[in-house]
Structure formats: structure tokens, C-alpha cells
Write a protein that holds these residues in place. Sequence first.
Motif, PDB file in Angstrom:
ATOM      1  N   ARG A 228       5.813  -3.145  21.231  1.00 38.05           N
ATOM      2  CA  ARG A 228       5.424  -3.706  19.702  1.00 38.05           C
ATOM      3  C   ARG A 228       4.079  -3.161  19.640  1.00 38.05           C
ATOM      4  O   ARG A 228       3.232  -2.937  20.629  1.00 38.05           O
ATOM      5  CB  ARG A 228       5.250  -5.189  19.992  1.00 38.05           C
ATOM      6  CG  ARG A 228       4.943  -5.830  18.402  1.00 38.05           C
ATOM      7  CD  ARG A 228       4.052  -6.941  18.707  1.00 38.05           C
ATOM      8  NE  ARG A 228       4.949  -8.038  18.994  1.00 38.05           N
ATOM      9  CZ  ARG A 228       4.608  -9.343  19.081  1.00 38.05           C
ATOM     10  NH1 ARG A 228       3.440  -9.796  18.866  1.00 38.05           N
ATOM     11  NH2 ARG A 228       5.408 -10.127  19.943  1.00 38.05           N
ATOM     12  N   TYR A 230       0.240  -3.177  18.565  1.00 33.61           N
ATOM     13  CA  TYR A 230      -0.771  -3.758  18.262  1.00 33.61           C
ATOM     14  C   TYR A 230      -1.889  -3.315  17.509  1.00 33.61           C
ATOM     15  O   TYR A 230      -2.733  -4.093  16.867  1.00 33.61           O
ATOM     16  CB  TYR A 230      -1.166  -4.481  19.788  1.00 33.61           C
ATOM     17  CG  TYR A 230      -0.360  -5.686  20.122  1.00 33.61           C
ATOM     18  CD1 TYR A 230      -1.171  -6.891  19.893  1.00 33.61           C
ATOM     19  CD2 TYR A 230       0.711  -6.008  20.376  1.00 33.61           C
ATOM     20  CE1 TYR A 230      -0.616  -8.146  20.372  1.00 33.61           C
ATOM     21  CE2 TYR A 230       1.423  -6.931  20.664  1.00 33.61           C
ATOM     22  CZ  TYR A 230       0.585  -8.126  20.797  1.00 33.61           C
ATOM     23  OH  TYR A 230       1.222  -9.569  21.203  1.00 33.61           O
ATOM     24  N   ASP A 247       0.381  -0.254  22.417  1.00 33.36           N
ATOM     25  CA  ASP A 247       1.184  -1.429  22.246  1.00 33.36           C
ATOM     26  C   ASP A 247       1.041  -2.558  23.448  1.00 33.36           C
ATOM     27  O   ASP A 247      -0.030  -2.547  23.772  1.00 33.36           O
ATOM     28  CB  ASP A 247       2.807  -0.769  22.440  1.00 33.36           C
ATOM     29  CG  ASP A 247       3.121  -0.405  23.955  1.00 33.36           C
ATOM     30  OD1 ASP A 247       2.164  -0.613  24.681  1.00 33.36           O
ATOM     31  OD2 ASP A 247       4.075   0.264  24.178  1.00 33.36           O
ATOM     32  N   LYS A 248       1.872  -3.464  23.368  1.00 30.59           N
ATOM     33  CA  LYS A 248       1.531  -4.448  24.083  1.00 30.59           C
ATOM     34  C   LYS A 248       1.612  -4.574  25.525  1.00 30.59           C
ATOM     35  O   LYS A 248       1.084  -5.339  26.435  1.00 30.59           O
ATOM     36  CB  LYS A 248       2.794  -5.948  23.787  1.00 30.59           C
ATOM     37  CG  LYS A 248       3.848  -5.598  24.147  1.00 30.59           C
ATOM     38  CD  LYS A 248       4.978  -6.644  23.999  1.00 30.59           C
ATOM     39  CE  LYS A 248       4.621  -7.756  24.817  1.00 30.59           C
ATOM     40  NZ  LYS A 248       5.560  -8.855  24.576  1.00 30.59           N
ATOM     41  N   THR A 287      -2.047  -5.167  27.021  1.00 29.12           N
ATOM     42  CA  THR A 287      -1.933  -4.872  25.530  1.00 29.12           C
ATOM     43  C   THR A 287      -3.370  -4.209  25.210  1.00 29.12           C
ATOM     44  O   THR A 287      -4.291  -4.504  25.474  1.00 29.12           O
ATOM     45  CB  THR A 287      -1.907  -6.226  25.012  1.00 29.12           C
ATOM     46  OG1 THR A 287      -0.935  -6.804  25.085  1.00 29.12           O
ATOM     47  CG2 THR A 287      -1.886  -5.997  23.453  1.00 29.12           C
ATOM     48  N   SER A 289      -5.649  -3.971  22.366  1.00 25.63           N
ATOM     49  CA  SER A 289      -5.654  -4.510  21.191  1.00 25.63           C
ATOM     50  C   SER A 289      -6.512  -3.964  19.884  1.00 25.63           C
ATOM     51  O   SER A 289      -6.450  -4.417  18.891  1.00 25.63           O
ATOM     52  CB  SER A 289      -6.797  -5.951  21.680  1.00 25.63           C
ATOM     53  OG  SER A 289      -7.741  -5.444  22.379  1.00 25.63           O
ATOM     54  N   SER A 336     -10.783  -8.206  22.532  1.00 21.07           N
ATOM     55  CA  SER A 336      -9.820  -8.545  21.360  1.00 21.07           C
ATOM     56  C   SER A 336      -9.874  -7.220  20.297  1.00 21.07           C
ATOM     57  O   SER A 336      -9.250  -7.170  19.455  1.00 21.07           O
ATOM     58  CB  SER A 336     -10.288  -9.690  20.897  1.00 21.07           C
ATOM     59  OG  SER A 336     -11.431  -9.953  20.522  1.00 21.07           O
ATOM     60  N   THR A 489       3.181  -8.945  14.988  1.00 19.02           N
ATOM     61  CA  THR A 489       1.810  -8.585  15.249  1.00 19.02           C
ATOM     62  C   THR A 489       1.086  -9.233  13.726  1.00 19.02           C
ATOM     63  O   THR A 489       1.510  -9.079  12.917  1.00 19.02           O
ATOM     64  CB  THR A 489       1.289  -7.255  15.356  1.00 19.02           C
ATOM     65  OG1 THR A 489       1.935  -6.485  16.478  1.00 19.02           O
ATOM     66  CG2 THR A 489      -0.178  -7.260  16.000  1.00 19.02           C
ATOM     67  N   VAL A 539       0.990  -3.748  11.389  1.00 18.11           N
ATOM     68  CA  VAL A 539      -0.318  -3.139  11.667  1.00 18.11           C
ATOM     69  C   VAL A 539      -0.432  -1.820  10.703  1.00 18.11           C
ATOM     70  O   VAL A 539       0.274  -0.738  10.881  1.00 18.11           O
ATOM     71  CB  VAL A 539      -0.301  -2.512  13.209  1.00 18.11           C
ATOM     72  CG1 VAL A 539      -1.566  -2.227  13.501  1.00 18.11           C
ATOM     73  CG2 VAL A 539       0.048  -3.905  14.176  1.00 18.11           C
ATOM     74  N   ALA A 554       7.066  -4.018  15.003  1.00 19.52           N
ATOM     75  CA  ALA A 554       7.282  -4.639  16.347  1.00 19.52           C
ATOM     76  C   ALA A 554       8.247  -3.849  17.399  1.00 19.52           C
ATOM     77  O   ALA A 554       8.259  -4.145  18.607  1.00 19.52           O
ATOM     78  CB  ALA A 554       7.766  -5.965  16.190  1.00 19.52           C
TER      79      ALA A 554
END
Length: 562
Positions: A228, A230, A247-248, A287, A289, A336, A489, A539, A554
Motif C-alpha cells: 500500500r 503511504y 509503501d507500508k 512504513t 510515512s 510521521s 491510507t 495519496v 492501497a
Amino acid sequence: MISREQQTRLRVGEDPADPPRTPESRTKSASAENDWDSDSSDNMPEISDFEKERLANIAERDALLKQLSLDSKSAGLFATPPKPPGSGGSKPKKRPAPKRVKKEEEDTTPRRTSSRLKGIAAESEVAKRKADDELDALREAERAKRIRRTDSFTQADMFVAGQKLTGADLIGVDVITKGVAKPYERTFDSADIEKTTDKDLKAIRKEMNGMKLWDAWDPQRIKITPERVYAMAFHPSESKPLIFAGDKMGHLGMLDASQEKPTVNEDDEDEDDPDPVLTTLKPHTRTISSMIVNPSKPTHLYTASYDSSIRELDLEKMTSSEKYAPESTNIDEAVSAVDMVADDPNTLYWTTLNGEFGRYDMRMPLKESNVSSWQLSEKKIGGFTLCPSQPHFVATASLDRFLRLWDLRKLSFDNPVPVAEHENRLSVSHAAFNAAGQIATSSYDDTIKIYDVGAKGLSSWKEKHTLQDGDFTPDTVVRHNCQTGRWVTILRPQWQQNPQSPIQRFCIGNMNRFVDIYSSSGDQLAQLGGDGITAVPAVAVFHRSKNWVAGGTASGKLCLWQ
């Protein structure tokens, strides 16, 4: 007293007061009854042939059933029925109810091997130590997969799939709505454009809606990351769309959208239709972020990750090195978001899921004493940005439902006080600053809010300037479905940093499987879609200056509008 004779007559239904019946009287009575039967039979209508046949069949069936019952009993097929309770026989024993066994959750811990088969005495200290050591080794192996890599490595060390690229191949030489979403149902189309009366707004709407989906390949075939998406970013180059996606699982995908699809001979059935050329690296273990291309050094891409690190990818040398991370790998401070200032290529700014905001000058040794950090929230900060025109102002969005504005010039480490804050009904996902001093936020209360602090004199504010609660409220509120659920996401607005018109605009994913574009005044400018988009492009990012928009799904697929 009633005599025995009278009691007997009562049981058979006779009147005890009647005289006793003699054998002669009984015989006479029976004869009278037989006479009545014969008389009544004479008066009855004659039985039909059909009725006679039916009665004969019934008699024949009864005789057959009786004979079968006798044969079965003689063969011992029917057991003697048990005596009913109270008849002198033993009462049947009640079967015990089955014991209820509590269903325990499935244990994913590996099973221990048999000590008896290994020749180790049961319950011995040796067996216990050996089992504990095996369990600890398995747990350590799982933890090692998620721990960040602190060393520097080359493209070969990170390479996962796709094409291995050089710097020249990659960047070239010119680098200087509320409610339940209904898939594919548009909420903005050409009819809305025609209704527009403002000439400038109508022109920008036509321009934005003129963007078309990149059709060299079907979006289902452009899998830019294995998992997925992000985070995404455009390279600032205007000669070709160069897109990065994280991605994650820590993969970094890269796509050069200037490539052309090779021609395939339709007569040759054995020749496969090639997929687009992609490059997949793995610089992180968890991930990715957030990411940003250094605005002063476009050959450097910075990626932030939940593995607590920020890494720098040199796009010319295709090498990756760690630029920030806690001193120990045992410290978990998931990053983050990350941001940088246009005129300062050496300073990193970031936020964590623990509610911290950090700053670090990469020219200094990476020590705790050289890192500045502030605890700005008790809960996670999901997103933040620096004001491009006044970079000492920072907007943070946090899980505690607050949008806060901070001034880094005089920010206390012990008790940081925001310049202003606004509480939302639910958590705020992201806060995005643009060059005009406007902040766009997305929230789980299904709104996009725009705060125009530039119009409130942001550029003239002195140190320790604060706003009253009533002075920091959204100037525009747009209803927008932000209920992404577990597998999509979180939707975040992202501004075009250098738009080629006076109208500021930002993009954000749409749960109906579109990407929406809004102006700073809340007017919708476009709703981008196209054939082949089967998932939500959650995203969404704008190119810095060109009208290019990219969306990631995703499933790791990419949608690109130009």
C-alpha cells in the motif's frame, strides 16, 4: 355403605339403584341389542363396490403389517422396551452434559520440540533453558527484521525489482463529500463548469479539467510499490514527470513517466506486451510515512519512516545514507512527517507518532545534544508543514483534535505555547501550509478546513505573538468524505507550491475513486478520474509547478494525470 355389587355396577356405567341383573336378563338384553343391530343394518344404505374394495385393501394391509411385526419379534429385531419409571424397574441414568472447553486464541508462538525424543530428562533445567533459548532466538529474529539499518548502502544493497538506474537515467541533466461513497459517482463535472459565472474561476476550472489520465499503460499495470502506498512526491524537474512512492513495508518505487510504450507486433502472438519500466528499492524496514526532495538540492530525496529514521537517497550516485535516527536502535520513535526549508538545504524538521517535533542540522555530528526537540502534543502528530514564506511558523495536526500554529523563534522546550490553536470535533489528519500563508487541513469529521492566517498579518507578527481563540477559526469549510477505514491510507491535502496563476490550489483523494482539486477559497476546480481506476487514489500529490497530479492506491498502483 355401597355393596361390592353396586361398586361393580358403577364401574361399568350402570345405575346402582336398578335391580340386579340376572343371567336371563343379560341374555335378553343381548338379544335385544342384536335385534337393533340387524334392524339398523337393514335400514343402512348398501355399500358401493369402491368402498368394498377400499375396506378390503385396508384389511389386507393390516394383516401384512401384523405378520411383519410377528416375524420381526421372532427374529429379535425389537428389544424389550424399558420399564417406565415407578414400575419397579431401575430408572434410566441421565447422560452427563459435555464439558465446556474454553476456546483459546490461536497461539502463533512456535511449538517446543519433544525433549523425550531428544533424550533430555523431563522437567530438567536443561530442557527449560533450551526451550527458552529457542523462543528468544525466534523473537530476536522477528525483531531484527523490523529494526532499522543504520549503515549506508548502494543501489545494489537496496535493489528489489525493476531496472537498475544511474543518475543520468533517472533525473537527466536539466535538474536545477459527506456520506457513504458511491464508486465512480461524480460530484463535479463539465456541467458545473458551464454554470460558473466568474471568468477567472471558469478558466482555471477548464484548465484543471483538461488534464488527462496517462494512457500509455492501464493504471492496473503501473504497480509502483509492492504494498500500500503511504507517501508520494514529484521530482521538481519540469522536463519529465518523475514520481517517487513509499509503501507500508519500506519499499521505495520510482517511475519515469516520460517513457513511451514499445510497439508490439500484433501478428506475433508470442511477443508479450511489456509493462512500464519501474525501479523498486528498500531503504527502510518499516512504513515510509513521508518524503521530500531537497528544494535546494534536487538530487537528494529524503524519506522518513516508522523505523525511526530519516534517510537521504542520492539520485546521482544511487546511494542511501542515514541522516537522522535515535542513538540506539532499541528506541522506537516512529517518524510521521518530514519537511525542509527552501533556502536551508542542511536542516531537517520532523514529527513523531509520540507527539514530538524535532530539528537537526546535518552539518553537526548526530548526537542527542545537537538535536532540538519539543513535546508539542500528548498524542501523535499525523502531519505538519513549515510556512514556505515564513519558515519559523509551523502548523501541526494531531490526534488530540487540535490544529496548532507554532513560532520556532521563541519556543520554550519545557512548556511550549502555541501562537494559536483550534479544536475540531474529531482528530485532524494533516495541516498543509502554502506560500500565501493559508493552512488546509483534513479531519475525520468529514471536512476540509482552510485557515487564512496570511490575511491576519502573519508576515508582520513579532516573537511571542498570540491569537485569541475566536481569532483562529476556519475561513472556509468544505464537506468531504474522509472515512478511509482500515485499508485505505488517510486522505491529506497537498498544495501546489508554485502555481502558474494567482489562484492557489490543492489536491486530495476522493473515496469515490477520484482526485479532487480545490482552490484556496474552497471552490472545486476539478475531479480527476478515468478508465481503469478501480481503487481509491488516496495519496494524491501535485507537481511543484506543472499541472501534474499523481495518486497512489492501497494496492501499490499509480494514477497520473497530465
